[in-house]
Each structure stands twice: as C-alpha cells, then as structure tokens.
Design a protein around this motif. Structure first.
Motif, PDB file in Angstrom:
ATOM      1  N   GLU A  31     -88.982   7.627  72.356  1.00 52.27           N
ATOM      2  CA  GLU A  31     -89.796   8.890  72.335  1.00 52.27           C
ATOM      3  C   GLU A  31     -90.763   9.149  71.107  1.00 52.27           C
ATOM      4  O   GLU A  31     -91.826   9.666  71.081  1.00 52.27           O
ATOM      5  N   GLY A  35     -94.562   9.450  71.271  1.00 49.11           N
ATOM      6  CA  GLY A  35     -94.950  10.842  70.711  1.00 49.11           C
ATOM      7  C   GLY A  35     -96.201  10.416  69.909  1.00 49.11           C
ATOM      8  O   GLY A  35     -97.232  11.238  69.772  1.00 49.11           O
ATOM      9  N   ASP A 151     -91.710  20.078  73.769  1.00 50.58           N
ATOM     10  CA  ASP A 151     -92.445  18.651  73.848  1.00 50.58           C
ATOM     11  C   ASP A 151     -91.654  17.950  72.824  1.00 50.58           C
ATOM     12  O   ASP A 151     -91.890  17.811  71.718  1.00 50.58           O
ATOM     13  N   ALA A 153     -91.283  14.549  72.723  1.00 47.69           N
ATOM     14  CA  ALA A 153     -92.145  13.516  72.095  1.00 47.69           C
ATOM     15  C   ALA A 153     -93.130  13.855  70.881  1.00 47.69           C
ATOM     16  O   ALA A 153     -92.972  13.121  69.931  1.00 47.69           O
ATOM     17  N   PHE A 154     -93.743  14.872  71.141  1.00 44.85           N
ATOM     18  CA  PHE A 154     -94.578  15.429  70.223  1.00 44.85           C
ATOM     19  C   PHE A 154     -93.926  15.836  69.043  1.00 44.85           C
ATOM     20  O   PHE A 154     -94.223  15.455  67.702  1.00 44.85           O
TER      21      PHE A 154
END
Length: 464
Positions: A31, A35, A151, A153-154
């Motif tokens: 992730e 990201g 979110d 991943a971010f």
C-alpha cells in the motif's frame, strides 16, 4: 482466605501477534508503494489539467469514449477508471474485510469494537460537520458523504514521504480502520447513490455471483474461469443501476480467507497477494489521474473556503475525521475499561486520527456521484477534497514528527533480533530456549571483551 486480584485492564494498541504483525507489514508495504504512485498520479493530473497548452488534451483523453455500446458499456476513459478499475480496488477491500472477520482483529468482538466504533464515529462526525456547515450556509446537503472516507494508500504514502515509522499496533489500527471505513463507504454508495434499478440485469448479476460462489466451494481453479465470469458480473452490475464496484466487493467477500491444515496461505490471501499490486500500482493511480485533474487558480481556491458545500468537505475531512476517530477510540476505551498501551499516549491516537482525514480515492468517487450532472460543483468538491486532504497531511506530519524519536525507539525494540533467529526478541521472551541462547550470546560477548582487554594490556606492557 486470599482475595482474588481483579483482572488486569485490557490494553488498546498493544503488541500484535507475530502472524498478524507479518501480515500487516506485507500489506502496508504494498500500500505504501501504491500510495506513492497515487501521490505522483494526483500531481500529474493537476499539472496536466492546469497547464494551458495541455488542458484541452486532458479533457479530450478523459472524455474519450470506447466500449461496446450494445452492452451499455460505451464509457469515457474517466468513467472506465471510476467504475471499472476501482472495482479491482474494492475487490481487494472485500478480501481484506473477509480476512479481518475470520482471521484478523474483527473476529474477536472485544477487539473489533475499537476500530468499528472509531470508523463509525469517523464517518458520522464528518457527515455532521458537513451538514452543519453546508446547511447553515444555505448550501446543498447532497455531498454529506464526501468527507466520510479514509484513503489508506495516500496516508501511508505520507508516512513514507515524511519518514515517520508508526509502531505496528498503530499501523494495524489504521489499516483495520480503513477496511471498516471502506465497508461503510460501499454501503453508502449502494444505498444512497442508486437511482433506477434494472431488475433483469441485477438478477443476472446475482446469478453470476451465485455461480462464482458455487465454483469456489467446488474447488474449481483457473483464472480463465473466474476472470471472464467476473467481467460478466461487473457488466451486469453496472447495467443494473447499482455502482459496479459493488461487484468487486461481493466477489472479494466470497473468497475463503481461513487456512486449512497444511496450507501456508488461504485462497483469499493468495489472490490478494496477486491482485493487490495491480490495485495499488495501476487501478487506483489511474483513477486518480483522471479524477484529480481540476483547475486550480486563486479564485478556485478561494471558492473552496467560501462555498458552503466545499467548506463543509474541508472541515469534514480535517476537523470531523480527527474528532470522530479520536472521540470514538477514547469513548470505546473508557466504556470497555481498557487502558492505552504503556508505550503510547493519546496524542499518538489523535495524530493517527488526523492522518485519517486524507480522504482521497473514495471521497473523489463519492463527490462525482453526489453532484453528478453538475460539472462545476463536482470540480469544486474535488478541489475541496484535495485541499482538505492536503491540510490533514500537513497537520498529521507536524503531529507525528513531534513524536518521531519515540516511534523510532519503539520500532527498534519491536525489530531487535539479537539471537539472529529471524523472530523479533519481544516475541521470544517467554521461551526458555531464547534465554539460553541469549545467555550464550552474552557469555561470548563477555569473553570477546576480556580477550580484547588482555590484548590491549599486553600491548601496553610491550611498549613499556
């Protein structure tokens, strides 16, 4: 007569089990890479859409249509990214949720209470903040669900960029929180953003899902069976009027995620391992590329903080998420009489709650659905999501950096392996064999130290 001692209070954010720690580390590693790609895609979209010489090409590519019209699938590139590629993202989310329910934190009701309540509060409070801000300002309430998503991943990309290593327990909480968050986001999309239903197509999708489930139970293998079937189910779901990403979630939830005797990985874990890089490395970045390209100017940024709808999104992400998740966590710990891990402080929980205010992928998707048909407001809401996520990023980075030295010490303690067994020492401290190995290591170090001391003494005598 001896008085029985009361049971020790349960710890929240305590040390993970070794298998759970390994799973979380593997999942978050993928992730994090995804990201960073997501972050680069968002920046590329903004640059592409805001350079005058390139703006028209961005619009042309985004709105270029292709696909079989006879099947109702003549869609724009942006539409394919939102409805098609994100189905892969939600497929992985479905597997993650299933695994959490059968093998992760959510299988234990007591352990599940914390991330579930935190996620619910982390969605309800932002929605309330949006409703109050937009409602009092005379704006539309249609975007109430936009600031409810996190979110992961971010958020992990932000951790990677600012060089902060959260202890594994907080990372696991963030991951589980995002999984539960995704589940409720899916429910919101299915319930509130479905207008006209085509029951024939919906029945066909349900039949396809039943066949998918039956094949799994019969042990049928082969991607050449499941991929075409998945595409048919996705197309029928899209034509039914329900958002097509629901098909991805449903299929992910059907996979078996518990291990049978002799299995190193369950089928769900194996498929997740194969598909997660495709989701994190391709599907989500491409969605960001064709969703984050909004015109950013001084006037546009000013409108983000003056329009009631966009201000509601920003405050929902920055204020609502932090207060909701932190408040839900604190209340859960208080009412279950659990205590915070000795290594952490409530300031750490607040920093993670602030980090969860990064609501990029699903927030952009819900923004498109909430203001479908109003291109101007849709773009303004996208700009608000970007602004709110950026503010949450900066706030979380500052809060996490303050405690970074503490986090580094905790990570070093978690990963120390002095006996070189391949297993961190903290997981071996109750093993008598570990103490024998450590005693041998310490004796050898002491012997080496004595040998060096004798050599130095001999050198000094020779010089004298």
């Amino acid at each position: 007569m001896t008085t029985p001692h009361p049971p020790a209070p349960r710890k929240v954010f305590g040390r993970l089990s070794l298998p759970e720690r390994s799973y979380v580390a593997d999942a978050l590693r993928t992730e994090t890479v995804g990201g960073v790609l997501l972050l680069l895609a968002a920046v590329a979209a903004l640059v592409w859409a805001n350079i005058p010489a390139l703006h028209d090409s961005y619009e042309s590519v985004s709105h270029f249509h292709f696909g079989p019209e006879a099947l109702g699938l003549d869609l724009s590139v942006a539409h394919w990214a939102a409805d098609g590629l994100l189905a892969i993202f939600f497929f992985v989310a479905g597997i993650e949720l299933k695994r959490e329910l059968v093998a992760g934190d959510l299988r234990d009701p007591k352990a599940a209470a914390l991330p579930v309540v935190a996620a619910l509060c982390g969605m309800a409070v932002p929605a309330l903040v949006y409703a109050l801000t937009s409602g009092l300002g005379g704006g539309s309430l249609a975007g109430w669900a936009v600031p409810t998503a996190t979110d992961i991943a971010f958020a992990l990309a932000v951790l990677a960029v600012i060089g902060t290593s959260l202890p594994s327990a907080l990372r696991a909480f963030l991951l589980t929180l995002a999984v539960v968050d995704d589940l409720f986001a899916i429910m919101i999309i299915a319930v509130f953003f479905t207008d006209d239903l085509d029951f024939v197509a919906l029945g066909g999708a349900a039949l396809g899902l039943a066949v998918f489930w039956l094949l799994l139970r019969k042990g049928v293998r082969g991607w050449y069976v499941y991929v075409p079937l998945a595409l048919v189910v996705w197309a029928l779901m899209y034509n039914s009027g329900i958002h097509a990403t629901i098909a991805g979630v449903a299929m992910g939830l059907m996979l078996r995620c518990h291990r049978r005797e002799g299995e190193e990985h369950s089928p769900g874990e194996h498929i997740e391992h194969l598909v997660r890089p495709l989701s994190a490395g391709l599907a989500v970045p491409l969605f960001a590329l064709f969703s984050a390209g909004v015109a950013v100017s001084g006037n546009a940024l000013a409108e983000v903080f003056t329009q009631p709808e966009t201000l509601g999104v920003v405050l929902g992400l920055v204020v609502g998420k932090a207060l909701g998740i932190f408040g839900g966590t604190w209340l859960t710990a208080r009412f279950t009489k659990a205590s915070l891990s000795d290594d952490l402080a409530w300031a750490d929980v607040f920093a993670v709650a602030t980090l969860a205010g990064i609501g990029f992928t699903v927030s952009l998707l819900i923004g498109e659905l909430a203001f479908e048909g109003d291109a101007s407001m849709s773009d303004s809401v996208k700009a608000a999501v970007l602004a709110g996520s950026l503010i949450a990023t900066v706030a979380a980075a500052v809060l996490l950096k303050i405690r970074n030295a503490k986090y580094r010490r905790l990570i070093e303690e978690e990963e120390r392996d002095e006996d070189l067994s391949g297993i961190p020492d903290v997981y071996e401290q109750d093993d008598p064999a570990y103490h024998l190995r450590m005693a041998d290591i310490h004796e050898r170090k002491a012997a080496e130290h004595r040998r060096l001391a004798r050599e130095k003494a001999a050198e000094r005598d020779a010089l004298a």
